[in-house]
Design a protein around this motif. Sequence first.
Motif, PDB file in Angstrom:
ATOM      1  N   ASN A  18       0.714  -1.359  -0.089  1.00  0.00           N
ATOM      2  CA  ASN A  18      -0.074  -0.175  -0.047  1.00  0.00           C
ATOM      3  C   ASN A  18       0.739   1.306   0.096  1.00  0.00           C
ATOM      4  OD1 ASN A  18      -2.587  -1.369   0.187  1.00  0.00           O
ATOM      5  ND2 ASN A  18      -1.829  -1.793   2.295  1.00  0.00           N
ATOM      6  N   LEU A  22      -2.830   8.587  -3.281  1.00  0.00           N
ATOM      7  CA  LEU A  22      -3.969   8.232  -3.186  1.00  0.00           C
ATOM      8  C   LEU A  22      -4.663   9.621  -3.500  1.00  0.00           C
ATOM      9  CD1 LEU A  22      -5.776   5.763  -3.016  1.00  0.00           C
ATOM     10  CD2 LEU A  22      -6.303   6.243  -0.576  1.00  0.00           C
ATOM     11  N   ARG A  55      -3.024   4.559   1.723  1.00  0.00           N
ATOM     12  CA  ARG A  55      -1.755   4.398   1.216  1.00  0.00           C
ATOM     13  C   ARG A  55      -0.901   5.131   2.128  1.00  0.00           C
ATOM     14  NH1 ARG A  55      -3.137   3.862  -4.390  1.00  0.00           N
ATOM     15  NH2 ARG A  55      -4.737   2.284  -4.242  1.00  0.00           N
ATOM     16  N   SER A  57       3.272   7.190   2.138  1.00  0.00           N
ATOM     17  CA  SER A  57       4.582   7.567   1.296  1.00  0.00           C
ATOM     18  C   SER A  57       5.576   8.130   1.995  1.00  0.00           C
ATOM     19  CB  SER A  57       4.281   8.168   0.058  1.00  0.00           C
ATOM     20  OG  SER A  57       3.787   9.592   0.496  1.00  0.00           O
TER      21      SER A  57
END
Length: 136
Positions: A18, A22, A55, A57
């Motif tokens: 994931n 997004l 998600r 990052s």
Amino acid sequence: MMDLYQELIVDHGQRPRNFGLLASATHSNRGHNPLCGDDVEIFLVLKDGVIDDIRFSGKGCAISTASASLLLEAVKGKSVTEFEQLFNSFHAMLLGESHDDLGKLGALEGVKEYPMRIKCATLAWHTLKAALEDKK
Ligand code: ZN
């Protein structure tokens, strides 16, 4: 058992699940752990109190990345209430207190022996909690 846990952390640290952005996110938040330099941003779609999609990052150490990856895998499709219960159990585990079964997240239990790394393991959790409390 310990080796299996380590493998899980290395695997999720190197190939996080994931991971990415997004665009349709309804909530997001960014967290930073200055002690280690971990930086994580979480994006999610909240639908009727359920984490419909999520998600993350950013850049961090193996522990912070593995914890974020395992957390997202665990909460996708779960309600906010279920996440809060998981949050409490995860913290109890890191404090060495009795807690509910955490499944794969139990792989991070060894972190409790290293107080400096606890912030690495909990960064994504606090970031997700803040994201849920705060609309984008
Ligand atoms: Zn770290």
